[in-house]
Design a protein around this motif. Structure first.
Motif, mmCIF file in Angstrom:
data_model
loop_
_atom_site.group_PDB
_atom_site.id
_atom_site.type_symbol
_atom_site.label_atom_id
_atom_site.label_comp_id
_atom_site.label_asym_id
_atom_site.label_seq_id
_atom_site.Cartn_x
_atom_site.Cartn_y
_atom_site.Cartn_z
ATOM 1 N N VAL A 166 4.959 -1.286 -10.305
ATOM 2 C CA VAL A 166 5.219 -0.241 -9.167
ATOM 3 C C VAL A 166 6.576 -0.960 -8.260
ATOM 4 O O VAL A 166 6.309 -2.014 -7.088
ATOM 5 N N PRO A 167 7.304 -0.078 -8.092
ATOM 6 C CA PRO A 167 8.380 0.128 -7.062
ATOM 7 C C PRO A 167 7.524 0.458 -5.909
ATOM 8 O O PRO A 167 6.699 1.338 -5.694
ATOM 9 N N VAL A 168 8.317 -0.800 -4.924
ATOM 10 C CA VAL A 168 7.779 -0.363 -3.833
ATOM 11 C C VAL A 168 8.682 0.304 -2.863
ATOM 12 O O VAL A 168 9.979 -0.444 -2.817
ATOM 13 N N PRO A 169 8.536 1.291 -2.026
ATOM 14 C CA PRO A 169 9.785 1.856 -0.889
ATOM 15 C C PRO A 169 10.075 0.464 -0.187
ATOM 16 O O PRO A 169 9.944 -0.167 0.421
ATOM 17 N N LYS A 170 11.231 1.326 0.416
ATOM 18 C CA LYS A 170 12.379 0.904 0.878
ATOM 19 C C LYS A 170 11.636 1.028 2.554
ATOM 20 O O LYS A 170 11.673 2.451 2.988
ATOM 21 N N LEU A 171 11.476 0.508 3.709
ATOM 22 C CA LEU A 171 10.796 0.769 4.787
ATOM 23 C C LEU A 171 11.779 0.544 6.204
ATOM 24 O O LEU A 171 12.583 -0.630 6.366
ATOM 25 N N ALA A 172 11.287 1.056 7.233
ATOM 26 C CA ALA A 172 12.320 0.820 7.977
ATOM 27 C C ALA A 172 11.744 -0.071 9.081
ATOM 28 O O ALA A 172 10.230 -0.163 8.892
ATOM 29 N N LYS A 173 11.429 -1.626 9.389
ATOM 30 C CA LYS A 173 10.538 -2.177 10.664
ATOM 31 C C LYS A 173 9.645 -1.047 11.385
ATOM 32 O O LYS A 173 10.638 -0.003 12.145
ATOM 33 N N TRP A 174 8.678 -1.412 11.836
ATOM 34 C CA TRP A 174 7.620 0.011 12.306
ATOM 35 C C TRP A 174 7.184 -1.315 13.789
ATOM 36 O O TRP A 174 7.539 -2.222 13.486
ATOM 37 N N PHE A 188 1.071 -1.237 -0.566
ATOM 38 C CA PHE A 188 0.401 -0.239 0.097
ATOM 39 C C PHE A 188 0.706 0.748 -0.163
ATOM 40 O O PHE A 188 0.616 2.142 -0.242
ATOM 41 N N THR A 189 1.706 0.940 0.290
ATOM 42 C CA THR A 189 2.758 2.484 0.505
ATOM 43 C C THR A 189 3.452 2.644 -0.832
ATOM 44 O O THR A 189 2.860 3.479 -1.202
ATOM 45 N N GLY A 190 3.454 1.591 -1.689
ATOM 46 C CA GLY A 190 4.033 1.440 -3.105
ATOM 47 C C GLY A 190 2.814 2.199 -3.649
ATOM 48 O O GLY A 190 2.922 3.452 -4.531
ATOM 49 N N PHE A 191 1.805 2.254 -3.593
ATOM 50 C CA PHE A 191 0.220 2.064 -4.465
ATOM 51 C C PHE A 191 -0.041 3.609 -4.574
ATOM 52 O O PHE A 191 -0.051 4.916 -4.718
ATOM 53 N N VAL A 192 0.067 3.816 -2.985
ATOM 54 C CA VAL A 192 -0.176 5.804 -2.156
ATOM 55 C C VAL A 192 0.956 6.018 -2.691
ATOM 56 O O VAL A 192 0.855 7.460 -3.414
ATOM 57 N N GLU A 193 2.765 6.220 -3.172
ATOM 58 C CA GLU A 193 3.480 7.088 -3.653
ATOM 59 C C GLU A 193 3.527 6.588 -5.030
ATOM 60 O O GLU A 193 3.569 8.265 -6.603
ATOM 61 N N TRP A 194 2.111 6.533 -6.460
ATOM 62 C CA TRP A 194 2.367 5.907 -7.135
ATOM 63 C C TRP A 194 1.165 6.762 -7.734
ATOM 64 O O TRP A 194 1.173 7.744 -8.592
ATOM 65 N N PHE A 195 0.108 7.538 -6.522
ATOM 66 C CA PHE A 195 -1.248 8.026 -6.078
ATOM 67 C C PHE A 195 -0.440 9.294 -6.509
ATOM 68 O O PHE A 195 -0.925 9.904 -7.292
ATOM 69 N N GLN A 196 0.429 9.781 -5.881
ATOM 70 C CA GLN A 196 1.134 10.498 -5.091
ATOM 71 C C GLN A 196 1.648 11.507 -6.549
ATOM 72 O O GLN A 196 1.539 12.447 -6.582
ATOM 73 N N LYS A 197 2.004 11.008 -7.214
ATOM 74 C CA LYS A 197 3.350 11.381 -8.776
ATOM 75 C C LYS A 197 1.991 11.448 -9.644
ATOM 76 O O LYS A 197 2.215 12.335 -10.231
ATOM 77 N N THR A 198 1.548 10.116 -9.799
ATOM 78 C CA THR A 198 0.477 10.121 -11.006
ATOM 79 C C THR A 198 -0.851 10.817 -10.282
ATOM 80 O O THR A 198 -1.271 11.321 -11.812
ATOM 81 N N LYS A 199 -1.136 10.599 -9.811
ATOM 82 C CA LYS A 199 -2.647 11.955 -9.183
ATOM 83 C C LYS A 199 -3.007 12.571 -8.812
ATOM 84 O O LYS A 199 -3.625 13.632 -9.034
#
Length: 410
Positions: free
Chosen positions: A402-410, A152-163
């Motif tokens: 779509v690339p997925v961001p590098k995430l730190a453990k939460w 979902f973070t990959g999707f959010v970043e795609w949405f933020q760029k394209t939409k």
């Protein structure tokens, strides 16, 4: 049919070119594969799709690849009722069959057996996304997908760029629940991502509601009034339906995003048809099960035509197919290297850890390459997400890989 036969021949060449060059094997070694399932619990409705998807792939592989390697996989279904205690009670009997590798269904069976598998020496392949609390070293239940949060973070970043133009953060609200460890983990992970990436996302609110909410109109009105332009509902069908009905009641059409297990195909009959979800998204590293003519659909059609697979073309059918494909590729790789009669669970685990399986090995049924490590039981090197959207009353593929961001453990 000639086109299908030609494609089948090509697929077999890709799948078993090395095996085809070997001398015929006069005898086969049969290995047991437990398939943990739910035919009498909360997810019983999905098994007529997931189960045949698994079986279709195993039948194809046994006939066209395994036979040349001297290997046959014998899959046996175990009904866990999607219950941790039931899985734990069944597991001694499963172990008695001396399984080589198995197929996991979801959170309850992962919770029941994950910590004992390194001792039992039986790797399991999970078709669902992973979770943050499974992001630990030395895990033997391995997901074909990264975590839900990665997807979902990959999707959010795609949405933020394209939409949203890419020049400002996108305003997002998410519905989840604390009653489920997996869905609570989703909330925790998205919260952590939002705090770390204020230029990409403004989290309007993380809305915690009941697993089966009667009505969420007040909560949705609150976040829409606060400017939310994207609503994430990656949890269950009941929450997705409740939020969609609230959106309809408010007369709004802010896009919503779902995962594979509560996709538009699963929701359409409950919300007034596919057209009622116009503009909504399906987000995950699995297959967007559209009617588009591509390699993924052709592989499904081949299993139906040649191996009698009885399952509809549906996202949940592809869940079973994808986890079975990862499993057979691991067996195939180990058999070629060590011999078909010398396979063990420990050898299969080592093969999964040491091998980078390329996306082309899976006919489009993975988000990209499948690579595991001792540190993480899901793909981490270059995970990808696929995005579908309902357009004109039909589910269409909007973006793939779509690339997925590098995430730190939460």
């Amino acid at each position: 049919m000639k086109k299908l036969m030609n494609w089948t021949a090509r697929a077999v060449t890709v799948a078993g070119i090395a095996a085809a060059s070997m001398a015929p094997v006069s005898a086969q070694t049969v290995y047991q594969v437990p398939a943990l399932s739910d035919y009498s619990g909360p997810f019983a409705a999905i098994m007529p799709m997931v189960g045949p998807g698994r079986e279709g792939v195993v039948n194809w592989w046994n006939a066209e690849v395994g036979a040349k390697l001297g290997v046959k996989l014998e899959m046996k279904t175990y009904d866990t009722r999607y219950d941790t205690a039931q899985t734990a009670s069944l597991w001694p009997g499963v172990l008695a069959t001396k399984p080589l590798i198995g197929l996991s269904l979801g959170g309850p069976d992962v919770a029941a057996i994950q910590q004992r598998l390194p001792t039992d020496k039986v790797p399991m392949i999970l078709g669902s996304a992973a979770t943050g609390f499974s992001w630990r070293p030395n895990q033997w239940v391995m997901s074909t997908r990264p975590t839900f949060v990665h997807e979902f973070t990959g999707f959010v970043e795609w949405f933020q760029k394209t939409k949203a133009g890419g020049s400002r953060p996108v305003k997002v609200a998410m519905f989840t629940t604390e009653a489920s460890p997996t869905f609570a983990d989703l909330g925790k992970g998205i919260n952590a991502y939002a705090k770390a990436n204020p230029t990409k996302i403004t989290l309007v609110e993380m809305v915690y509601v009941e697993p089966q909410p009667a009505d969420v109109t007040l909560q949705l009105r609150r976040v829409l009034n606060a400017g939310a332009e994207l609503i994430l509902v990656p949890t269950n069908i009941q929450q997705a339906v409740a939020v969609k009905r609230a959106m309809q009641a408010l007369g709004k059409n802010v896009p919503m995003a779902y995962s594979i297990h509560n996709s538009p195909a699963m929701l359409q009959k409950l919300v007034g048809g596919m057209a009622a979800m116009e503009g909504d998204y399906e987000v995950h590293s699995g297959v967007i099960a559209t009617e588009e003519d591509n390699e993924t659909k052709k592989f499904y059609d081949m299993l139906v035509a040649k191996y009698g697979m009885k399952a509809p073309w549906h996202s949940l059918t592809t869940v079973g197919m994808s986890q079975a494909l990862v499993m057979v590729r691991a067996v195939e790789t180990a058999a070629r290297k060590h011999g078909g009669d010398k396979l063990t669970g420990e050898l299969l685990y080592k093969t999964l850890i040491d091998t980078n399986f390329t996306g082309k090995d899976f006919f489009g049924y993975s988000g990209g390459d499948i690579d595991y490590s001792v540190e993480a039981p899901f793909p981490t090197r270059d995970p990808r997400v696929n995005i579908g959207q309902v357009v004109g009353g039909k589910l269409t593929t909007t973006a793939t890989q779509v690339p997925v961001p590098k995430l730190a453990k939460w």
